[in-house]
Design an enzyme around this catalytic site. Structure first.
Site, PDB file in Angstrom:
ATOM      1  N   GLY A 190      70.327  31.345  94.659  1.00  0.00           N
ATOM      2  CA  GLY A 190      71.533  30.817  94.013  1.00  0.00           C
ATOM      3  C   GLY A 190      72.467  30.133  95.011  1.00  0.00           C
ATOM      4  O   GLY A 190      72.678  30.631  96.124  1.00  0.00           O
ATOM      5  N   GLN A 191      73.033  29.005  94.580  1.00  0.00           N
ATOM      6  CA  GLN A 191      73.936  28.220  95.415  1.00  0.00           C
ATOM      7  C   GLN A 191      75.206  28.979  95.813  1.00  0.00           C
ATOM      8  O   GLN A 191      75.849  28.645  96.788  1.00  0.00           O
ATOM      9  CB  GLN A 191      74.291  26.921  94.664  1.00  0.00           C
ATOM     10  CG  GLN A 191      75.362  26.051  95.289  1.00  0.00           C
ATOM     11  CD  GLN A 191      74.960  25.493  96.652  1.00  0.00           C
ATOM     12  OE1 GLN A 191      73.771  25.363  96.957  1.00  0.00           O
ATOM     13  NE2 GLN A 191      75.946  25.157  97.467  1.00  0.00           N
ATOM     14  N   LYS A 192      75.538  30.047  95.056  1.00  0.00           N
ATOM     15  CA  LYS A 192      76.743  30.804  95.432  1.00  0.00           C
ATOM     16  C   LYS A 192      76.633  31.275  96.887  1.00  0.00           C
ATOM     17  O   LYS A 192      77.594  31.275  97.628  1.00  0.00           O
ATOM     18  CB  LYS A 192      76.937  32.008  94.506  1.00  0.00           C
ATOM     19  CG  LYS A 192      78.365  32.450  94.498  1.00  0.00           C
ATOM     20  CD  LYS A 192      78.696  33.899  94.559  1.00  0.00           C
ATOM     21  CE  LYS A 192      77.734  34.909  94.949  1.00  0.00           C
ATOM     22  NZ  LYS A 192      78.245  35.948  95.826  1.00  0.00           N
ATOM     23  N   ASP A 193      75.397  31.642  97.276  1.00  0.00           N
ATOM     24  CA  ASP A 193      75.165  32.051  98.666  1.00  0.00           C
ATOM     25  C   ASP A 193      74.674  30.831  99.445  1.00  0.00           C
ATOM     26  O   ASP A 193      73.521  30.769  99.892  1.00  0.00           O
ATOM     27  CB  ASP A 193      74.121  33.167  98.705  1.00  0.00           C
ATOM     28  CG  ASP A 193      74.565  34.377  97.901  1.00  0.00           C
ATOM     29  OD1 ASP A 193      75.677  34.876  98.152  1.00  0.00           O
ATOM     30  OD2 ASP A 193      73.823  34.799  96.996  1.00  0.00           O
ATOM     31  N   GLN A 208      73.138  31.348 102.866  1.00  0.00           N
ATOM     32  CA  GLN A 208      71.843  32.025 102.747  1.00  0.00           C
ATOM     33  C   GLN A 208      70.763  31.008 102.346  1.00  0.00           C
ATOM     34  O   GLN A 208      69.668  30.999 102.910  1.00  0.00           O
ATOM     35  CB  GLN A 208      71.932  33.145 101.716  1.00  0.00           C
ATOM     36  CG  GLN A 208      70.602  33.738 101.311  1.00  0.00           C
ATOM     37  CD  GLN A 208      70.758  35.013 100.499  1.00  0.00           C
ATOM     38  OE1 GLN A 208      70.994  36.064 101.048  1.00  0.00           O
ATOM     39  NE2 GLN A 208      70.587  34.921  99.190  1.00  0.00           N
ATOM     40  N   LEU A 252      71.442  43.032  88.037  1.00  0.00           N
ATOM     41  CA  LEU A 252      71.263  41.637  87.631  1.00  0.00           C
ATOM     42  C   LEU A 252      72.372  41.157  86.692  1.00  0.00           C
ATOM     43  O   LEU A 252      72.802  41.867  85.799  1.00  0.00           O
ATOM     44  CB  LEU A 252      69.903  41.471  86.933  1.00  0.00           C
ATOM     45  CG  LEU A 252      68.684  41.900  87.752  1.00  0.00           C
ATOM     46  CD1 LEU A 252      67.396  41.647  86.970  1.00  0.00           C
ATOM     47  CD2 LEU A 252      68.628  41.185  89.097  1.00  0.00           C
ATOM     48  N   ARG A 286      78.932  42.231  93.228  1.00  0.00           N
ATOM     49  CA  ARG A 286      80.110  42.903  93.796  1.00  0.00           C
ATOM     50  C   ARG A 286      81.356  42.751  92.916  1.00  0.00           C
ATOM     51  O   ARG A 286      82.340  43.448  93.137  1.00  0.00           O
ATOM     52  CB  ARG A 286      80.399  42.382  95.202  1.00  0.00           C
ATOM     53  CG  ARG A 286      79.340  42.821  96.209  1.00  0.00           C
ATOM     54  CD  ARG A 286      79.727  42.509  97.647  1.00  0.00           C
ATOM     55  NE  ARG A 286      78.838  43.162  98.592  1.00  0.00           N
ATOM     56  CZ  ARG A 286      77.812  42.576  99.217  1.00  0.00           C
ATOM     57  NH1 ARG A 286      77.559  41.301  98.997  1.00  0.00           N
ATOM     58  NH2 ARG A 286      77.046  43.249 100.056  1.00  0.00           N
ATOM     59  N   GLY A 303      73.956  35.064  86.718  1.00  0.00           N
ATOM     60  CA  GLY A 303      73.490  34.207  87.822  1.00  0.00           C
ATOM     61  C   GLY A 303      72.005  34.430  88.080  1.00  0.00           C
ATOM     62  O   GLY A 303      71.206  33.483  88.118  1.00  0.00           O
ATOM     63  N   HIS A 304      71.619  35.709  88.231  1.00  0.00           N
ATOM     64  CA  HIS A 304      70.193  36.013  88.458  1.00  0.00           C
ATOM     65  C   HIS A 304      69.336  35.531  87.276  1.00  0.00           C
ATOM     66  O   HIS A 304      68.254  35.005  87.460  1.00  0.00           O
ATOM     67  CB  HIS A 304      69.975  37.527  88.579  1.00  0.00           C
ATOM     68  CG  HIS A 304      70.632  38.159  89.760  1.00  0.00           C
ATOM     69  ND1 HIS A 304      71.631  39.079  89.645  1.00  0.00           N
ATOM     70  CD2 HIS A 304      70.408  38.008  91.085  1.00  0.00           C
ATOM     71  CE1 HIS A 304      72.002  39.487  90.845  1.00  0.00           C
ATOM     72  NE2 HIS A 304      71.292  38.849  91.739  1.00  0.00           N
TER      73      HIS A 304
HETATM   74  O1  PAF Z   1      70.974  37.299  97.733  1.00  0.00           O
HETATM   75  C1  PAF Z   1      70.487  38.445  97.723  1.00  0.00           C
HETATM   76  O2  PAF Z   1      70.562  39.190  96.752  1.00  0.00           O
HETATM   77  C2  PAF Z   1      69.764  38.965  98.967  1.00  0.00           C
HETATM   78  O3  PAF Z   1      70.380  38.495 100.123  1.00  0.00           O
HETATM   79  C3  PAF Z   1      68.264  38.652  98.980  1.00  0.00           C
HETATM   80  C4  PAF Z   1      67.995  37.166  99.014  1.00  0.00           C
HETATM   81  C5  PAF Z   1      67.610  39.260  97.738  1.00  0.00           C
HETATM   82  C6  PAF Z   1      67.605  39.277 100.207  1.00  0.00           C
HETATM   83  O4  PAF Z   1      67.784  40.669 100.229  1.00  0.00           O
END
Ligand code: PAF
Length: 282
Positions: free
Chosen positions: A147-150, A153, A33, A187, A36-37
């Protein structure tokens, strides 16, 4: 703060919380974490009575040659951060608990996830939608925070929630950046100092693009993409995977003209073996 590893225990607990009228906020994570988280946890705390953080490195969203085996893990530190932030429950199941022997059901959104990362990471979003739907069924959230970074997603999850009538509201938290401008990501810890310096061309290129559109009124997709590509090419270790201007909800390519407010620009690049993504609203 409670930690739960069992799917059945988490699910019965969530059902009991909901029937007692508590609003549940879920922050799905793969651990390790960062700020961002933590900002997503803050959003969940503002909007829900009970906050559940899931920590699960989901194997089904990693491709064969991706970094599942070396994905960074720091459970004790993560638990400490969750405790400090006032999280109520950390749900951290094992892979066998989530995908027991014989598991064979997957959920796949087929439009929003097909471009961008969907091209270079086939099956990635199928793994994400599958695990998120499972997490939603297990933790029964009223709201789930991403999060908007993804950006892609977020769009894929929002589409799945709409298409499958999932009774959860998806809330998107803004991208958190380090003081140098790099979007926070688990990462980032793979990067050497030199690679991090080079990675800064991503936010720099995105900011230039945003200024071109918002301050100088440029609306040509080709011009903005050319400028971003030019800026990224100044970093010798950055290998561009894509630079694309897309609709922020459908992820459809913009065509020739940028529509401010509707379009975002997304980039993905390799720095040695580290894959980074970032995006900005235009
Ligand atoms: O963004 C992430 O960390 C992952 O893709 C998620 C949403 C937890 C699903 O495994």
């Amino acid at each position: 703060m409670q930690t739960i590893q069992s799917v059945n225990e988490m699910q019965s607990h969530a059902i009991a919380l909901r029937s007692s009228g508590r609003l549940i906020g879920l922050v799905p994570t793969m651990g390790c974490l960062h700020e961002g988280h933590l900002s997503l946890i803050d959003i969940a705390k503002e909007r829900a009575d009970k906050v559940i953080v899931s920590i699960f490195v989901n194997p089904t969203q990693f491709g064969l040659n991706e970094d599942f085996d070396r994905y960074p893990k720091s459970l004790q530190e993560d638990l400490e951060k969750c405790r400090e932030r006032g999280v109520d429950i950390v749900f951290n199941p094992s892979v066998d608990e989530m995908y027991p022997q014989g598991y064979s059901t997957y959920v796949s959104e087929e439009q929003v996830g097909s471009g961008l990362c969907g091209i270079s990471r086939p099956n990635h979003f199928r793994g994400v939608t599958t695990v998120c739907l499972k997490l939603f069924n297990i933790t029964r959230p009223d709201i789930a925070v991403f999060g908007q970074k993804d950006a892609q997603q977020c769009a894929v999850i929002q589409k799945m929630v709409a298409d499958l009538n999932i009774p959860a509201q998806i809330v998107i938290g803004e991208t958190k950046r380090g003081e140098d401008g790099l979007a926070t990501s688990s990462r980032n810890r793979y990067l050497t100092n030199t690679q991090r310096d080079e990675a800064l061309t991503l936010p720099k290129a995105l900011q230039i693009a945003q200024r071109m559109v918002q301050d100088d009124g440029v609306s040509s997709v080709d011009r903005v993409v050319a400028e971003i590509t030019h800026t990224l090419s100044s970093a010798r270790q950055v290998r561009v995977i894509y630079v694309e201007i897309v609709d922020r909800l459908t992820m459809e390519p913009a065509g020739r003209e940028i529509i401010p407010g509707q379009h975002i620009v997304c980039v993905a690049a390799w720095l040695d073996q580290t894959r980074l993504i970032d995006n900005i609203a235009l």
